[in-house]
Write a protein that holds these residues in place. Structure first.
Motif, PDB file in Angstrom:
ATOM      1  N   LEU A  79       0.838  -1.143   0.019  1.00 43.08           N
ATOM      2  CA  LEU A  79       0.156   0.016  -0.010  1.00 43.08           C
ATOM      3  C   LEU A  79       0.673   1.330   0.133  1.00 43.08           C
ATOM      4  N   ALA A  80       1.927   1.184   0.904  1.00 44.44           N
ATOM      5  CA  ALA A  80       3.034   2.392   0.984  1.00 44.44           C
ATOM      6  C   ALA A  80       3.541   2.679  -0.435  1.00 44.44           C
ATOM      7  N   ALA A  81       3.969   1.490  -1.208  1.00 40.73           N
ATOM      8  CA  ALA A  81       4.376   1.904  -2.702  1.00 40.73           C
ATOM      9  C   ALA A  81       3.248   2.294  -3.582  1.00 40.73           C
ATOM     10  N   PHE A  82       2.289   1.973  -3.382  1.00 40.98           N
ATOM     11  CA  PHE A  82       1.154   2.373  -4.233  1.00 40.98           C
ATOM     12  C   PHE A  82       0.836   3.713  -3.939  1.00 40.98           C
ATOM     13  N   ILE A  83       0.850   4.297  -2.737  1.00 37.98           N
ATOM     14  CA  ILE A  83       0.718   5.608  -2.446  1.00 37.98           C
ATOM     15  C   ILE A  83       1.800   6.634  -3.094  1.00 37.98           C
ATOM     16  N   ALA A  84       3.148   6.035  -2.611  1.00 44.33           N
ATOM     17  CA  ALA A  84       4.218   6.890  -3.448  1.00 44.33           C
ATOM     18  C   ALA A  84       4.158   6.712  -4.877  1.00 44.33           C
ATOM     19  N   SER A  85       3.427   5.988  -5.616  1.00 42.22           N
ATOM     20  CA  SER A  85       3.254   5.850  -7.042  1.00 42.22           C
ATOM     21  C   SER A  85       2.228   7.207  -7.215  1.00 42.22           C
ATOM     22  N   VAL A  86       1.071   7.043  -6.547  1.00 46.24           N
ATOM     23  CA  VAL A  86       0.329   8.176  -6.790  1.00 46.24           C
ATOM     24  C   VAL A  86       0.810   9.344  -6.522  1.00 46.24           C
ATOM     25  N   ARG A  87       1.616   9.618  -5.428  1.00 50.06           N
ATOM     26  CA  ARG A  87       2.334  10.923  -5.043  1.00 50.06           C
ATOM     27  C   ARG A  87       3.033  11.342  -6.187  1.00 50.06           C
ATOM     28  N   SER A  88       3.780  10.647  -6.896  1.00 50.72           N
ATOM     29  CA  SER A  88       4.783  10.692  -7.927  1.00 50.72           C
ATOM     30  C   SER A  88       4.147  11.370  -9.284  1.00 50.72           C
ATOM     31  N   ARG A  89       2.976  10.694  -9.603  1.00 53.63           N
ATOM     32  CA  ARG A  89       2.014  11.033 -10.461  1.00 53.63           C
ATOM     33  C   ARG A  89       1.049  12.404 -10.334  1.00 53.63           C
ATOM     34  N   ASN A  90       1.247  12.807  -9.055  1.00 46.93           N
ATOM     35  CA  ASN A  90       0.359  14.070  -8.549  1.00 46.93           C
ATOM     36  C   ASN A  90       1.296  15.482  -8.164  1.00 46.93           C
ATOM     37  N   ALA A  91       2.432  15.169  -8.536  1.00 44.90           N
ATOM     38  CA  ALA A  91       3.385  16.290  -8.300  1.00 44.90           C
ATOM     39  C   ALA A  91       3.733  16.180  -6.779  1.00 44.90           C
ATOM     40  N   GLY A  92       3.555  15.302  -6.166  1.00 45.75           N
ATOM     41  CA  GLY A  92       3.819  15.220  -4.656  1.00 45.75           C
ATOM     42  C   GLY A  92       2.799  15.423  -3.794  1.00 45.75           C
TER      43      GLY A  92
END
Length: 553
Positions: free
Chosen positions: A395-408
């Motif tokens: 889940l943490a890795a998925f959230i990190a990928s969402v963050r990278s796509r949404n400019a942090g």
């Protein structure tokens, strides 16, 4: 109030907001009202013994009690007047007088000048105690009527402030804060922060931010910070108690946690994600909140403790008036010590909008860790506990990928819903409202937004509508089979509901299935067709007259 409701209350015993009295005169009645009013308000029950036995109240007005006369008695004998409501309730043939005392936004006394307060003893039993001057100051701070950090300290001088601490503050504003403060002279800096009155006196906030140990001990003796490391097997590993100014306290407490904040690392495609036990933001904001928002009218420590996998931060004093564990994420910020809060913001030490608590939650949830827990907070202290694990690495890795796509940027509400659905497999709008601390309509809008973003899928209709993670999310988590199980669960559940209904009532129509399973008509038709094909049901009749019965062997 109904007799049954009152009996249940009495059965629970006295509490901070519930007082029993066997028999009291008018003067004692007023004093007990003042006691409850200087707490959280509550109920005063006359005619009930301390052990909860209903004795029955004596008639107070000739041969009977006229409850409508009691509010006037209380209003005329309290200052400022307390507007109570009164009634009589028959419990087992005995009369109990019920006086409801609303929560007050000011100190209350009797008109004869008696101040008493509600308190809990070491056993957790409620009692009324005389209100000492320091109790009055603490009470005013707790209801937002007095900023203790703005109180003048006439005997304090510039010699009571440490240049090292002022320099520490300057460095903070120079690097991450309000740079306009960095080049001011010491006197101008003190004035700009509001730490000197118009009469030239230093205030408590100046001593707390910059004072020497001797000055803190003399002028703010209630202030201490403690750092403890406890282990079930080896006992106390660290126990440090200090009386130091606030910026230094925040720095040293944060640094003390660092050796225990171990980090694990996970990979998600090309992303390498570090997962410390506790978010740096969460550490910083919780410590700052404890130092800035504690009640300095109460004796006690800001305590930071690590015990096995839990980091806890405790501060004296309840939540500011109007804030509870059920709304702390949604109500507007309400600092107990506004002058200190402003100084911390201008130094860049806390979130400038005053929503640091939201960052605490987001910081832990982003790591795949459990949400911070405030459930141990009481009327005497606020405690936040953060568990370090185990982390949900996927889940943490998925959230990190969402963050990278949404400019942090990652929204806290998204994180809260994601964690809840991840844990429970599905979520309803009612449960979402509880988790987000918002209305059901606002929760439903948030869920629909996540559906539109392709992060959730909706199942069912109206009250039976629920939401689960979308197939694309399960795929990114590497758990495609879990998506199939989640979707399949609905079908199996609906089939079992239909079979149970038909076994009980002999038949069911398509409209009955729509109502029972909260499905659309087309979904109900497909489901019934599959059950007929599988030999579980037989269809009888045609078109609108069709209905379904259990298949015959």
């Amino acid at each position: 109030m109904l007799a049954a409701d009152l009996e249940r209350l009495i059965g629970g015993g006295e509490s901070y907001s519930l007082e029993f009295k066997r028999d009291i005169n008018d003067s004692e009645l007023t004093t007990n009202v003042v006691c409850l009013a200087n707490g959280d308000g509550g109920l005063l029950l006359i005619g009930v013994d301390d052990d909860g036995a209903v004795i029955g109240a004596r008639p107070r007005h000739g041969k009977a009690t006229e409850p409508e006369r009691l509010p006037a008695l209380v209003a005329n004998t309290t200052s400022p007047p307390v507007n109570v409501t009164a009634s009589t309730v028959d419990v087992g043939g005995k009369t109990v007088i019920v006086i409801e005392v609303p929560k007050q936004t000011s100190l209350v006394s009797t008109t004869s000048g008696v101040y008493v307060r509600r308190a809990l003893d070491v056993n957790g039993d409620a009692q009324c105690l005389p209100m000492q001057p320091h109790d009055a100051i603490a009470r005013l701070a707790s209801i937002g009527q007095r900023d203790l950090s703005a109180m003048p300290v006439p005997d304090a001088t510039s010699d009571d402030l440490g240049e090292i601490e002022i320099g520490r503050f300057r460095e903070s504003v120079r690097t991450i804060g309000d740079r306009t403060l960095a080049e001011l002279s010491t006197e101008d800096l003190i004035s700009a922060l509001g730490f000197r009155t118009v009469d030239g006196d230093l205030v408590v906030g100046a001593v707390l931010m910059f004072g020497t140990e001797q000055a803190l001990r003399r002028f703010v003796p209630t202030h201490e910070v403690a750092f403890q490391v406890l282990d079930q097997s080896s006992g106390v590993q660290a126990n440090r108690i200090q009386r130091i100014p606030l910026v230094r306290a925040m720095t040293e407490l944060s640094s003390a946690i660092a050796p225990f904040n171990l980090e694990e690392e996970v990979e998600h495609g090309l992303l390498r994600v570090g997962l410390p036990r506790y978010s740096d933001v969460a550490i910083r904001e919780t410590i700052a909140n404890a130092l800035v928002h504690r009640n300095y009218g109460l004796v006690g420590q800001v305590r930071v403790a690590i015990e096995n996998d839990v980091l806890s931060v405790t501060s004296p004093g309840a939540f500011p008036d109007g804030i509870t564990i059920h709304n702390l994420l949604s109500v507007p910020p309400k600092p107990r010590n506004p002058l200190l809060a402003d100084a911390f913001k201008r130094a860049g030490l806390v979130e400038r909008t005053g929503r640091g608590i939201n960052r605490v939650f987001a910081g832990q949830l982003e790591l795949g860790r459990p949400a911070p827990d405030y459930s141990r907070s009481t009327n005497d202290w606020v405690e936040v506990r953060m568990r370090s694990g185990p982390a949900d690495q996927e889940l943490a890795a998925f959230i990190a990928s969402v963050r990278s796509r949404n400019a942090g940027m990652v929204d806290l509400r998204f994180l809260q819903v994601l964690h809840e659905v991840r844990q429970e497999r599905r979520i309803t709008s009612d449960r979402t409202a509880e988790v987000l601390q918002v209305s059901v309509d606002e929760a439903r809008a948030e869920l629909n937004k996540l559906v539109e973003q392709g992060l959730l899928e909706a199942r069912g209709e109206r009250k039976g509508r629920s939401y689960h993670l979308a197939s694309s999310v399960y795929e990114q988590l590497g758990e495609q089979a879990e998506y199939v199980r989640t979707r399949g669960f609905d079908t199996l559940q609906h089939e079992q509901m239909i079979l149970t209904y038909v076994d009980r009532y002999d038949r069911i129509s398509r409209s009955g299935v729509v109502e029972l399973c909260q499905l659309k008509p087309a979904q109900a038709t497909r489901l019934l067709g599959r059950m007929v094909d599988a030999g579980k049901l037989d269809m009888r009749g045609q078109k609108r007259g069709a209905y379904y019965v259990l298949a015959q062997p």
